[in-house]
Design a protein around this motif. Structure first.
Motif, mmCIF file in Angstrom:
data_model
loop_
_atom_site.group_PDB
_atom_site.id
_atom_site.type_symbol
_atom_site.label_atom_id
_atom_site.label_comp_id
_atom_site.label_asym_id
_atom_site.label_seq_id
_atom_site.Cartn_x
_atom_site.Cartn_y
_atom_site.Cartn_z
ATOM 1 N N MET A 89 28.364 -17.959 -68.015
ATOM 2 C CA MET A 89 27.935 -16.881 -68.871
ATOM 3 C C MET A 89 28.532 -15.501 -68.181
ATOM 4 N N GLY A 129 24.097 -14.228 -74.976
ATOM 5 C CA GLY A 129 24.975 -14.119 -73.839
ATOM 6 C C GLY A 129 26.087 -15.162 -73.955
ATOM 7 N N LYS A 130 26.199 -16.222 -74.338
ATOM 8 C CA LYS A 130 27.494 -17.104 -74.464
ATOM 9 C C LYS A 130 28.450 -16.508 -75.506
ATOM 10 N N PRO A 131 29.694 -16.410 -75.093
ATOM 11 C CA PRO A 131 30.822 -16.224 -75.982
ATOM 12 C C PRO A 131 31.019 -17.067 -77.121
ATOM 13 N N PRO A 182 31.274 -9.426 -73.193
ATOM 14 C CA PRO A 182 30.255 -10.070 -72.332
ATOM 15 C C PRO A 182 29.056 -8.847 -72.048
ATOM 16 N N TRP A 188 38.317 -12.256 -76.328
ATOM 17 C CA TRP A 188 38.454 -13.518 -76.140
ATOM 18 C C TRP A 188 39.465 -13.976 -77.200
#
Length: 490
Positions: free
Chosen positions: A191, A366-368, A375, A456
């Motif tokens: 994370m 929290g995770k992409p 983030p 990302w």
């Protein structure tokens, strides 16, 4: 018994106890806010089903005797309140036995949670909190000086945390020996945090220095914890500095914070705070001294297991050798991934799940998932579902027990499960179908960030879970006119 206490570490004990209570506070708060969806009576991995299969001796827990969501919530709330009270200094205002009882209560409550938490609680920092929390019971309060034996046991814990992690790296992935692991780690860690993108784009020579510094801190510095002052204080300070660097570079729940906490009692604060108060020189009660000595002998005997593990060529990391988590072995990131895959979960209200239909993504805290969302910082709070989703992307085997129930709860619009998510694309009614797809994620470049605003970039790899709907009762003579390729709730 002048040998029994170390007045110079009065301040170190005080700071340690306040910090440990703060870690406990986050641990119990995490349990209180997330348990219903994860391990509640209607959760993905319900406690009642687990305790029917696992005997008390393998997983000692209050909830082996009786379980209800109300009881669990009450225990988590009690732990939260107790941790807040100890963080505020209540432990120093009561008699020594009462203070020990308060610390023992937190340890017993959290042990009860961890031992029924199943895969949601299978993290090394759970055992670390329990081991350190157990030793805190015997560290005393303002009525007695800090016991030398417990202070040494805390250094022994810190040594195993750091040295074990250093060994697992040197024995594991070759990139640690080549000093290249941090070319990838900041991007592929479970994370990422707010600064992880920037850490990833540091020059490669800096990454090599990071790796080398990590080896020094984990393989050399821990040995210096057992040397005289001020060397031991400098060693503890080096551990704290390294952990703060990790806090800046990613989200690791409370792992970094409890490691910092364990380092604090090794520091001699007398140069900053002056001589300890007169109470530090009081003679310890005989019963207390005998109890501390007995605990020390027990811990040393139990330490044979992690020592054997550390010297073994087949060293394992994050393993408990007893059901009370009293003396454990630790380690992290013996292997570092070079690529990052993410499971993206989508739903549709369409009655026919066409490939190019109206699929909407669920957003995680929290995770992409969303490309333009930077983030966030969550640690020391622990987003358990987000962490397990990282493991699910590594291999479907890691999610075998809980991913199906997770999808089923999305299809029913379960409120407790949806509270674990940042964004529910179906606020009015649950979707008809849910699917999951596996994407390859990477951090964007500086140019891509400027031009697109995206942190990302992702590329679709394959289907992870085919379109799935709730199983429906079938009439004996009828056939389903619209079969899906998957069904949940079987």
């Amino acid at each position: 018994m002048d040998w029994f206490t170390a007045p110079a570490y009065w301040t170190g004990r005080l700071v340690f106890q306040r910090a440990l209570a703060g870690v406990y506070l986050f641990a119990f708060l995490t349990a209180l806010l997330q348990f219903r969806a994860l391990i509640g009576s209607r959760g993905m991995l319900p406690v009642p089903a687990y305790v029917r299969l696992v005997p008390f001796r393998r997983a000692p827990s209050l909830f082996q005797l009786r379980y209800s969501d109300r009881l669990f919530a009450g225990c988590a709330a009690l732990g939260t309140a107790g941790a807040a009270a100890l963080a505020a200094g209540v432990g120093d205002l009561v008699p020594l036995p009462c203070a020990m009882g308060l610390w023992a209560l937190l340890w017993a409550l959290y042990l009860s949670i961890v031992n029924v938490g199943q895969t949601w609680y299978a993290f090394g920092w759970e055992s670390l909190l329990l081991e350190v929390g157990f030793l805190a019971v015997f560290l005393g309060n303002a009525r007695v000086g800090p016991p030398v034996l417990v202070l040494w046991l805390l250094r022994w814990v810190l040594f195993r945390v750091e040295f074990g992690a250093g060994l697992i790296k040197m024995r594991g992935d070759a990139c640690w020996r080549k000093l290249t692991c941090l070319y990838y780690h900041h991007e592929t860690q479970p994370m990422p945090g707010p600064l992880s993108w920037f850490f990833h784009h540091l020059p490669r020579p800096v990454h090599r220095v990071e790796c080398a510094a990590n080896h020094v801190t984990q393989l050399l510095v821990p040995v210096l914890l057992f040397t005289p002052q001020p060397v031991a204080s400098v060693a503890a300070g080096a551990v704290v500095a390294t952990q703060l660097w990790l806090v800046l570079s990613g989200n690791f729940a409370w792992l970094n914070w409890i490691t910092i906490t364990v380092a604090l009692p090794a520091v001699d604060f007398t140069g900053l705070t002056g001589p300890p108060p007169a109470a530090a020189s009081r003679a310890a009660p005989l019963w207390y001294a005998v109890l501390v000595c007995a605990v020390t002998v027990m811990v040393l005997v139990l330490s044979r297991h992690p020592v054997r593990n550390m010297v073994s060529r087949r060293q394992v990391m994050n393993r408990s050798f007893d059901s009370l988590h009293l003396v454990n072995t630790y380690g992290a990131f013996g292997t570092v991934g070079r690529i990052r895959d993410e499971v993206v979960v989508e739903g549709t209200a369409d009655r026919v799940p066409y490939e190019d239909g109206d699929w909407r993504e669920y957003g995680f805290k929290g995770k992409p998932t969303e490309l333009r969302r930077a983030p966030r910082q969550f640690a020391p709070y622990h987003l358990r579902l987000d962490w397990l989703m990282w493991f699910a992307a590594l291999s479907p085997g890691y999610a075998r027990d809980w991913f199906g129930p997770f999808v089923e709860r999305l299809l029913t619009g379960d409120r407790d499960t949806l509270r674990l998510l940042r964004h529910n694309p179906f606020p009015d009614a649950p979707p008809v179908f849910v699917r999951a797809r596996l994407y390859r994620y990477r951090f964007t470049t500086w140019r891509e960030l400027r031009e697109t605003g995206a942190w990302w970039h992702r590329t679709l790899l394959r289907e992870y879970l085919p379109p799935t709907r709730l199983a429906e009762p079938r009439r004996p003579e009828s056939r389903d006119p619209d079969p899906a390729r998957g069904e949940a709730g079987r």
